[in-house]
Scaffold this motif. Structure first.
Motif: not given
Length: 269
Positions: A152-155, A180-186
């Motif tokens: 789940l670390d590199a979608p 992990a640039p493709n994991i969305p951050t909130v």
């Protein structure tokens, strides 16, 4: 609720179905899945021996029969505690099996990931890193390592990621975005600082996470966030009038202790 039905809002179970079962327990998350939640929200903290556990407070005093800081306790210490009976059993009429200690002992993030993997349907995860912490960047490092074990670390694309990482700490989100640039951050917000009033977010943050108080007091801010190109995930939305307001403003996700009731209000049950 016509507008709500037309708008596809993700319903996120805050610490599980935490109105019906003790927060952050397997019982609460199983109930949320049964209720049809689109996503599960959890807080993570690092134990003294390096395990990520789902606990909100810095100390375990409020939600268990023990005392002490999570960061000073080992997993075995936490596993010996009861994280369920603090919540009145009259609140668990729909979950009579949470007398089972395995459902109310401390929940590791690894076990929660296993539950989601075994659910048989797509369930997203919104994982909040808690700060400040004595472990600094180790929380994010361990979190991304664990997500990697589950693939789940590199979608391939951020918009399709089943996991997003949330924090009130812009520094935490910057660490995640760099690794992990493709994991969305909130970016979670209790109030709106002057430099963010125009809808911008700190570097590394992709999604705005305003508290419900911001939405009530400054509904125009949601439009500014949308104009800036940001999705909006609101916490913690429990009252019907707040659900209605969020739907009217077009937010993308509602984080709630009452996933079943919110899904019903949105016309999805």
């Amino acid at each position: 609720m016509t507008q709500a039905r037309q708008h596809n809002i993700q319903v996120v179970a805050h610490r599980g179905a935490s109105e019906d079962a003790p927060e952050h327990t397997l019982a609460a998350y199983k109930k949320a899945i049964e209720d049809g939640a689109d996503a599960l929200e959890c807080d993570v903290r690092l134990t003294a021996d390096g395990h990520l556990v789902c606990v909100h407070d810095r100390r375990v005093n409020r939600t268990s029969n023990g005392r002490g800081a999570v960061s000073a306790l080992e997993l075995a210490d936490l596993a010996a505690l009861d994280f369920g009976t603090w919540k009145g059993r009259e609140d668990a009429a729909e979950s009579p099996d949470w007398g089972d200690p395995s459902l109310t002992s401390v929940l590791t993030l690894e076990r929660l990931l296993e539950l989601v993997a075994d659910s048989g349907r797509r369930i997203d995860l919104a994982i909040e890193t808690k700060h400040p912490t004595r472990w600094a960047g180790q929380v994010e490092e361990r979190l991304l390592h664990l997500l990697g074990r589950f693939g789940l670390d590199a979608p391939e694309a951020a918009d399709d990621s089943p996991v997003r990482i949330m924090s009130f700490s812009a520094r935490s989100l910057h660490r995640v975005a760099a690794a992990a640039p493709n994991i969305p951050t909130v970016y979670l917000m209790q109030f709106v600082t002057p430099r963010l009033r125009d809808g911008r977010l700190p570097a590394g943050a992709r999604i705005a996470g305003p508290g419900m108080r911001i939405v009530r007091n400054h509904p125009g801010y949601i439009a500014r966030l949308h104009r800036a190109g940001h999705r909006v995930h609101v916490w913690t939305v429990n009252e019907p009038e707040d659900v209605e307001l969020c739907a009217r403003l077009g937010v993308e996700a509602i984080i709630t202790n009452r996933p079943k009731q919110v899904l019903s209000q949105l016309g999805r049950l």
